[in-house]
Design an enzyme around this catalytic site. Sequence first.
Site, mmCIF file in Angstrom:
data_model
loop_
_atom_site.group_PDB
_atom_site.id
_atom_site.type_symbol
_atom_site.label_atom_id
_atom_site.label_comp_id
_atom_site.label_asym_id
_atom_site.label_seq_id
_atom_site.Cartn_x
_atom_site.Cartn_y
_atom_site.Cartn_z
ATOM 1 N N ASP A 154 3.696 -48.048 12.989
ATOM 2 C CA ASP A 154 3.367 -47.795 11.595
ATOM 3 C C ASP A 154 2.163 -46.871 11.607
ATOM 4 O O ASP A 154 1.427 -46.786 12.596
ATOM 5 C CB ASP A 154 3.055 -49.098 10.863
ATOM 6 C CG ASP A 154 3.220 -48.974 9.352
ATOM 7 O OD1 ASP A 154 3.200 -47.830 8.858
ATOM 8 O OD2 ASP A 154 3.348 -50.001 8.672
ATOM 9 N N TRP A 155 1.935 -46.185 10.512
ATOM 10 C CA TRP A 155 0.932 -45.119 10.493
ATOM 11 C C TRP A 155 -0.482 -45.711 10.648
ATOM 12 O O TRP A 155 -1.044 -46.276 9.726
ATOM 13 C CB TRP A 155 1.073 -44.318 9.211
ATOM 14 C CG TRP A 155 1.981 -43.122 9.333
ATOM 15 C CD1 TRP A 155 1.699 -41.853 8.920
ATOM 16 C CD2 TRP A 155 3.293 -43.047 9.904
ATOM 17 N NE1 TRP A 155 2.731 -41.003 9.205
ATOM 18 C CE2 TRP A 155 3.736 -41.703 9.819
ATOM 19 C CE3 TRP A 155 4.134 -43.970 10.510
ATOM 20 C CZ2 TRP A 155 4.973 -41.272 10.299
ATOM 21 C CZ3 TRP A 155 5.368 -43.541 10.975
ATOM 22 C CH2 TRP A 155 5.774 -42.213 10.869
#
Length: 779
Positions: free
Chosen positions: A229-230
């Site tokens: 995930d970012w």
Amino acid sequence: MADYLTQLSDEERMRLFNGVGSWNSYDAGGKIPSFSMSDGPHGLRKQDAIQETEHYADLNRSRVATCFPTSSCMAASWDKSLLSELGKTIAEEAQCQQVDVVLGPGTNIKRSPLCGRNFEYFSEDPYLAGTLAAEYINGMQALGIGTSLKHFTCNNQEKRRQTSNSIVNEKTLSEIYLRPFEIAVRKAQPASIMVSYNKVNGEYAAASKFLLTEVLRKKWGFKGIVISDWGACIGAVNCLKAGMSLAMPDSNGYFSHQLEKVYKDDEEVRTKLEEVNRLVIEAAQKWNGGHQQEADNSKIDFVAHHKAALRFATNAAVLLKNDGVLPLPEKSKITVIGGMAATMKFQGGGSSHITTAPHPNALESLKALGYEIDFAEGYSGDIRDTSEHGFAQAIEAAKKAAAEKRPVLFFCGLTEEFEGEGFDRENIALPEVQTKLLDQIIALGADVIAVTFSGAPIDIYFADKVRAVLHMYLCGEACGEACAELLSGRVNPSGKIAETFPFSEKDTPCYGNFAGEEDNIEYKEGSYVGYRYYEAKNIPVRYEFGFGLSYTTFEYSNLKVDVEKREVSFDLKNTGAVKGAEASQVYIQKEGADYPELRGFEKTLLEPGETKRVTVNLDENAFKTYDTTAHNFIPDAGEYTIKVGMSVRKIVLEQKVSVSAEQAVGQTSANTENTAYIPDLALYDSFFTNTFYEQHHKGTFTSADNLGDMAKESFAVRVILKIINRIILFSMRGKSKDDPSVKIVLSAIAENPLESLISITNGIFTEKLMSRIVRMANR
């Protein structure tokens, strides 16, 4: 593949572990193929071409795309074909937008209705969630666009999501929280899996060899890439060794710097890096090129896609109550009250926020069908305006409607202030400004029809006081037209809720143990999640799992169960006067078990008086249970009751069957079983033993801690955090502090580990600054 790798220097191989900018994989100066990504999952959030990079605060700046219903809404359709069509339709837009991989779908379990991001997830039931996710993935990938199944795993709350620690035992993890991902992987093989921010049993999911290698690859046979995930890659070396393939977004050299320190002396790092390099290049080869050579919105058939969005919405909306007042008489005069009828809530806030073309609201759509509208705003649809200045006009309109004996449509629901990415709800109540007005209108004796909007369960306390309730969920850009189609009876509602609507958040199984101030979250309720809990404990609920009404009626008969084939069949008849669709549900309950489990479902469209033979195929785990000694699902022979229902509490057909050990095994295939799998017992033992972790304090803070925790003990860090927040608010001036795009940024700055800030701030937060803050916090 070997030729590609030999072209890369050691520095380029390390660089390939990290993305370029916010949305692309590394191409080593054109030596290797790359692929581009875009947020989803209910439409594209492709950044404007004029932006070289995306700043973290630019969540609402994107190209125009079709906003389809959110996952919570689509799940209520119980229609597998619609999920496949949704995937294909978004893929068509991705092809024109130069997007290779869409970041979706989300299939996390709805542990609590309070999770702010529940609108992006399907269900509280793992079988339903996994099955719908697989349909979406197969639909999209059939058109050459990859998917990224997310967020793996136990990402069940937004508060402190970057550091929270989900503490869960093996049986619960496998049966409930891993199961939807497993179904999707085995049935659809997504191009990628997005690993979540949070810790699971004491270690970051992104750095868990148990989750990423032992379970995902060895046990399930996943063949794609694992993307962080970012900002979820904390400790690049550990994440690489665990099995992460690609860290996002660009860390501006920080991850390469971490790998360089150990590359020459750590053979495991070199071996693992080559392995994940191969996977990323293979992904780029497979998924790059499924789109047009140049982005071109003019090639998108937005008219056709809007019609699809409308069809999806009308198939998913749920009629929760109707005493005969609906459908509305044709071209009649009606009173409409509520700002949401004009400023409609049709999507959630955060990374899935989509920029749409103009579309009609409910007022315009009802007028287009010939209805005469007397509209009073009552309350504002603007999240910044909570005043009661419109009450008087609304009360007068309701009085007039009561006197003339015509219905009042009251539009209400959660605004963006109450649900969105990055924060959770405190309760399931509607905004007070809405309920105060609604209570006054009901007291007048008006015939009220409530039209409600939310991405998750809300408190419909007024159910017994109104004539009808139509729940639209967050149903996409065609929201206004969908309301008109359903209220008028041009389309018969056929949605059923894929989650329980409790009377209160205090009735939920994890109440008091959800999204607290501490990072350690114990999943004490075990497998008693959603309807499993309410059925086992016999707890009253507002609306049970699978509930939904229709303008027609259905009759079930002639049940037949074939255990060998895992098939349940029955006759379904439309006994009403209008065409309608019924979502039939099959539950299985073993003798001695205290709750049933969904094991199959099918949606059937019938003309008035028509009868069809419906066949439901059961889950391959229908007669299995998870065994912690075998570390797998094993056959569970015995006596079972097969229950066919219109909801979990409205069972209309039942049959008891005896299942032998051989029958419980069932017919297996490569897609459902990995017979060669041998569990690594050491990994299992360590993963479920070392479940807690110590939070750091002054003197022990590291780059894995966050500014919020440091600020509690350091005056200097408190000052820094205040300055940063002021800068953010200034840069986003004109927006309310309650705007989701503001809240997500503020929470990320306070709650993300410092290492994460290096990536998500596009290099503004540097490694040097991080080191200085850590030293400052420890003084």
